[in-house]
Design a protein around this motif. Structure first.
Motif, PDB file in Angstrom:
ATOM      1  N   SER A  88      36.772  47.550  51.524  1.00 24.48           N
ATOM      2  CA  SER A  88      38.233  47.683  51.514  1.00 24.48           C
ATOM      3  C   SER A  88      38.618  48.640  52.636  1.00 24.48           C
ATOM      4  O   SER A  88      37.765  49.282  53.242  1.00 24.48           O
ATOM      5  N   VAL A 134      41.643  44.050  51.526  1.00 20.61           N
ATOM      6  CA  VAL A 134      40.444  43.671  50.782  1.00 20.61           C
ATOM      7  C   VAL A 134      39.925  42.324  51.286  1.00 20.61           C
ATOM      8  O   VAL A 134      40.695  41.498  51.774  1.00 20.61           O
ATOM      9  N   VAL A 172      40.984  38.561  55.141  1.00 24.08           N
ATOM     10  CA  VAL A 172      41.397  39.727  54.358  1.00 24.08           C
ATOM     11  C   VAL A 172      42.822  39.513  53.861  1.00 24.08           C
ATOM     12  O   VAL A 172      43.573  38.716  54.430  1.00 24.08           O
ATOM     13  N   VAL A 190      36.517  45.532  57.182  1.00 27.81           N
ATOM     14  CA  VAL A 190      36.934  45.419  55.777  1.00 27.81           C
ATOM     15  C   VAL A 190      35.812  44.817  54.946  1.00 27.81           C
ATOM     16  O   VAL A 190      35.513  45.292  53.847  1.00 27.81           O
ATOM     17  N   ASN A 208      48.595  49.423  46.903  1.00 25.15           N
ATOM     18  CA  ASN A 208      47.450  50.045  46.240  1.00 25.15           C
ATOM     19  C   ASN A 208      47.802  50.574  44.844  1.00 25.15           C
ATOM     20  O   ASN A 208      47.689  51.766  44.567  1.00 25.15           O
ATOM     21  N   SER A 259      41.385  38.766  44.649  1.00 25.54           N
ATOM     22  CA  SER A 259      41.598  39.413  45.945  1.00 25.54           C
ATOM     23  C   SER A 259      42.396  38.534  46.914  1.00 25.54           C
ATOM     24  O   SER A 259      43.036  39.049  47.819  1.00 25.54           O
ATOM     25  N   VAL A 303      38.046  50.411  47.017  1.00 27.28           N
ATOM     26  CA  VAL A 303      38.560  49.612  45.907  1.00 27.28           C
ATOM     27  C   VAL A 303      37.387  49.113  45.065  1.00 27.28           C
ATOM     28  O   VAL A 303      36.474  48.487  45.588  1.00 27.28           O
ATOM     29  N   ILE A 311      46.159  48.487  50.651  1.00 28.43           N
ATOM     30  CA  ILE A 311      44.731  48.228  50.774  1.00 28.43           C
ATOM     31  C   ILE A 311      44.506  46.864  51.411  1.00 28.43           C
ATOM     32  O   ILE A 311      45.218  45.909  51.113  1.00 28.43           O
ATOM     33  N   LEU A 330      39.701  42.595  42.308  1.00 25.22           N
ATOM     34  CA  LEU A 330      39.947  44.022  42.264  1.00 25.22           C
ATOM     35  C   LEU A 330      39.950  44.440  40.801  1.00 25.22           C
ATOM     36  O   LEU A 330      40.525  43.743  39.955  1.00 25.22           O
ATOM     37  N   ASP A 332      42.341  52.193  44.939  1.00 24.21           N
ATOM     38  CA  ASP A 332      41.539  53.047  45.809  1.00 24.21           C
ATOM     39  C   ASP A 332      42.043  54.473  45.660  1.00 24.21           C
ATOM     40  O   ASP A 332      43.156  54.792  46.043  1.00 24.21           O
TER      41      ASP A 332
END
Length: 134
Positions: free
Chosen positions: A15, A33, A39, A10, A44, A77, A59, A31, A66, A54
């Motif tokens: 992403s 991220v 993460v 990731v 999404n 994120s 992304v 997603i 984001l 995405d």
């Protein structure tokens, strides 16, 4: 619990997109991220007008946020919270994941069943390398 990918992947790719199915049979894109050294998993889509983050190319992100490609709202994120633009004062819906000590990421959300890597429009079938044996 379904194995998804690794924290390292990731972070390297920026992403990671996958599709789940909820309890009602509806499919949803999720997603992964980067969030500091870990993460996070978010549905999404922007909370304003359901714009996908995405769209098949990863992304769009800047400085740990984001970026909604439609109106430019920025979402943290790590927390999923937005404090600017059209989506101000909203938070992205989260999806439960667990990261094991070796960095492997697992889907652990009771309301989501893994369907396949990639978006809803992807069929999840084999790529050009066939796994069929004769």
């Amino acid at each position: 619990m379904h194995k998804l990918t690794t924290v390292e992947t990731v972070h390297e790719e920026g992403s990671w997109l996958f599709t789940v199915q909820d309890r009602h049979g509806e499919r949803e894109e999720v997603i992964l991220v980067p969030c500091e050294d870990e993460v996070e998993a978010w549905i999404n889509r922007c909370t304003h007008e359901a714009q996908r983050f995405d769209t098949g190319r990863g992304v769009p992100m800047r400085d740990g946020q984001l970026i909604c490609p439609r109106h430019g709202s920025l979402f943290d994120s790590c927390s999923g919270h937005c404090d600017n633009g059209e989506a101000a004062d909203t938070t992205l819906p989260s999806v439960s994941i667990t990261v094991h000590n070796d960095g492997t990421v697992f889907l652990t959300d009771d309301d989501a069943t893994f369907v396949h890597e990639g978006g809803i429009d992807d069929d999840g079938g084999p790529d050009s390398t066939s796994h069929i044996s004769l």
